[in-house]
Motif scaffolding. Structure first.
Motif, PDB file in Angstrom:
ATOM      1  N   LEU A 113       0.840  -1.204   0.000  1.00 49.30           N
ATOM      2  CA  LEU A 113       0.000   0.000   0.000  1.00 49.30           C
ATOM      3  C   LEU A 113       0.873   1.251   0.000  1.00 49.30           C
ATOM      4  O   LEU A 113       0.602   2.207  -0.736  1.00 49.30           O
ATOM      5  CB  LEU A 113      -0.948   0.005   1.201  1.00 49.30           C
ATOM      6  CG  LEU A 113      -1.806   1.270   1.356  1.00 49.30           C
ATOM      7  CD1 LEU A 113      -2.704   1.465   0.134  1.00 49.30           C
ATOM      8  CD2 LEU A 113      -2.622   1.202   2.623  1.00 49.30           C
ATOM      9  N   HIS A 114       1.925   1.251   0.809  1.00 51.11           N
ATOM     10  CA  HIS A 114       2.827   2.403   0.849  1.00 51.11           C
ATOM     11  C   HIS A 114       3.485   2.614  -0.514  1.00 51.11           C
ATOM     12  O   HIS A 114       3.654   3.757  -0.957  1.00 51.11           O
ATOM     13  CB  HIS A 114       3.901   2.220   1.930  1.00 51.11           C
ATOM     14  CG  HIS A 114       3.393   2.413   3.315  1.00 51.11           C
ATOM     15  ND1 HIS A 114       3.030   3.638   3.822  1.00 51.11           N
ATOM     16  CD2 HIS A 114       3.163   1.517   4.307  1.00 51.11           C
ATOM     17  CE1 HIS A 114       2.622   3.505   5.066  1.00 51.11           C
ATOM     18  NE2 HIS A 114       2.687   2.215   5.384  1.00 51.11           N
ATOM     19  N   LEU A 115       3.863   1.535  -1.185  1.00 51.90           N
ATOM     20  CA  LEU A 115       4.469   1.676  -2.517  1.00 51.90           C
ATOM     21  C   LEU A 115       3.475   2.267  -3.517  1.00 51.90           C
ATOM     22  O   LEU A 115       3.849   3.088  -4.360  1.00 51.90           O
ATOM     23  CB  LEU A 115       4.999   0.331  -3.015  1.00 51.90           C
ATOM     24  CG  LEU A 115       6.273  -0.153  -2.344  1.00 51.90           C
ATOM     25  CD1 LEU A 115       6.606  -1.576  -2.790  1.00 51.90           C
ATOM     26  CD2 LEU A 115       7.441   0.782  -2.645  1.00 51.90           C
ATOM     27  N   LYS A 116       2.217   1.889  -3.407  1.00 55.97           N
ATOM     28  CA  LYS A 116       1.207   2.450  -4.308  1.00 55.97           C
ATOM     29  C   LYS A 116       0.974   3.940  -4.009  1.00 55.97           C
ATOM     30  O   LYS A 116       0.843   4.752  -4.925  1.00 55.97           O
ATOM     31  CB  LYS A 116      -0.080   1.649  -4.229  1.00 55.97           C
ATOM     32  CG  LYS A 116       0.072   0.254  -4.838  1.00 55.97           C
ATOM     33  CD  LYS A 116      -1.219  -0.509  -4.850  1.00 55.97           C
ATOM     34  CE  LYS A 116      -1.031  -1.924  -5.332  1.00 55.97           C
ATOM     35  NZ  LYS A 116      -0.511  -2.093  -6.663  1.00 55.97           N
ATOM     36  N   ILE A 117       0.962   4.287  -2.733  1.00 57.14           N
ATOM     37  CA  ILE A 117       0.842   5.711  -2.351  1.00 57.14           C
ATOM     38  C   ILE A 117       2.040   6.485  -2.891  1.00 57.14           C
ATOM     39  O   ILE A 117       1.890   7.567  -3.474  1.00 57.14           O
ATOM     40  CB  ILE A 117       0.729   5.858  -0.813  1.00 57.14           C
ATOM     41  CG1 ILE A 117      -0.599   5.297  -0.324  1.00 57.14           C
ATOM     42  CG2 ILE A 117       0.913   7.320  -0.389  1.00 57.14           C
ATOM     43  CD1 ILE A 117      -0.684   5.132   1.189  1.00 57.14           C
ATOM     44  N   ILE A 118       3.232   5.934  -2.701  1.00 56.39           N
ATOM     45  CA  ILE A 118       4.446   6.570  -3.226  1.00 56.39           C
ATOM     46  C   ILE A 118       4.351   6.713  -4.734  1.00 56.39           C
ATOM     47  O   ILE A 118       4.713   7.747  -5.296  1.00 56.39           O
ATOM     48  CB  ILE A 118       5.701   5.773  -2.815  1.00 56.39           C
ATOM     49  CG1 ILE A 118       5.998   5.995  -1.335  1.00 56.39           C
ATOM     50  CG2 ILE A 118       6.902   6.154  -3.672  1.00 56.39           C
ATOM     51  CD1 ILE A 118       7.087   5.100  -0.772  1.00 56.39           C
ATOM     52  N   GLY A 119       3.840   5.678  -5.397  1.00 56.34           N
ATOM     53  CA  GLY A 119       3.696   5.739  -6.849  1.00 56.34           C
ATOM     54  C   GLY A 119       2.835   6.910  -7.282  1.00 56.34           C
ATOM     55  O   GLY A 119       3.191   7.652  -8.203  1.00 56.34           O
ATOM     56  N   VAL A 120       1.716   7.109  -6.623  1.00 59.66           N
ATOM     57  CA  VAL A 120       0.831   8.231  -6.955  1.00 59.66           C
ATOM     58  C   VAL A 120       1.540   9.560  -6.683  1.00 59.66           C
ATOM     59  O   VAL A 120       1.484  10.494  -7.499  1.00 59.66           O
ATOM     60  CB  VAL A 120      -0.504   8.127  -6.181  1.00 59.66           C
ATOM     61  CG1 VAL A 120      -1.333   9.395  -6.331  1.00 59.66           C
ATOM     62  CG2 VAL A 120      -1.295   6.899  -6.642  1.00 59.66           C
ATOM     63  N   LEU A 121       2.211   9.653  -5.535  1.00 60.04           N
ATOM     64  CA  LEU A 121       2.940  10.888  -5.208  1.00 60.04           C
ATOM     65  C   LEU A 121       3.999  11.194  -6.267  1.00 60.04           C
ATOM     66  O   LEU A 121       4.168  12.359  -6.664  1.00 60.04           O
ATOM     67  CB  LEU A 121       3.603  10.770  -3.835  1.00 60.04           C
ATOM     68  CG  LEU A 121       2.674  10.746  -2.619  1.00 60.04           C
ATOM     69  CD1 LEU A 121       3.462  10.434  -1.355  1.00 60.04           C
ATOM     70  CD2 LEU A 121       1.931  12.060  -2.491  1.00 60.04           C
ATOM     71  N   LEU A 122       4.695  10.164  -6.730  1.00 53.96           N
ATOM     72  CA  LEU A 122       5.742  10.379  -7.732  1.00 53.96           C
ATOM     73  C   LEU A 122       5.164  10.774  -9.081  1.00 53.96           C
ATOM     74  O   LEU A 122       5.755  11.602  -9.794  1.00 53.96           O
ATOM     75  CB  LEU A 122       6.631   9.139  -7.853  1.00 53.96           C
ATOM     76  CG  LEU A 122       7.499   8.844  -6.627  1.00 53.96           C
ATOM     77  CD1 LEU A 122       8.265   7.534  -6.812  1.00 53.96           C
ATOM     78  CD2 LEU A 122       8.450   9.988  -6.332  1.00 53.96           C
TER      79      LEU A 122
END
Length: 131
Positions: free
Chosen positions: A3-12
């Motif tokens: 989930l954190h990686l997906k959040i990071i993906g959106v932020l990036l």
């Protein structure tokens, strides 16, 4: 961690798109006229490639979060990303003068947001590697 990686993906992805407003926001048409042609073009080209790299990193986090967090290669990629963003966090403090943001509400807010973002990215990527 996925989930954190997906959040990071959106932020990036958002960060990559924000690079598109840099020329207008920072008034590059006027500011960069003082530079030689090669330096002016390097600003545009390097900004494009930084945005592209951040965009692709975001896509990788969104669509390959399972592989990044559970495979040997993925964990090593996360180590590289963690080092990258940890260095970016240090640059936030030592690469930019505090004169650029101190005493300015918007700039200070942006500075704090980026400090939190770089710390979050560094922590998550390095945590995945160490898990």
């Amino acid at each position: 961690m996925e989930l954190h990686l997906k959040i990071i993906g959106v932020l990036l992805l958002i960060l990559a798109l924000v690079h598109g407003v840099f020329p207008k926001y920072f008034n590059w048409q006027q500011e960069l006229n003082k530079l030689s042609l090669i330096n002016k073009q390097m600003m545009y080209v390097h900004t494009l490639f930084i945005a592209l790299t951040v965009f692709l990193m975001g896509l990788l986090c969104i669509f390959s979060s399972d592989e990044l967090s559970k495979t040997h290669l993925g964990k090593h990629i996360c180590l590289g990303f963690g080092i990258f963003w940890a260095i970016r966090l240090l640059i936030q403090f030592f690469g930019y003068s505090s004169i650029l943001w101190k005493g300015k509400t918007f700039e200070t807010t942006v500075h704090i947001i980026f400090v939190c973002m770089w710390a979050y990215l560094s922590f998550i990527f390095l945590s995945i590697y160490l898990a």
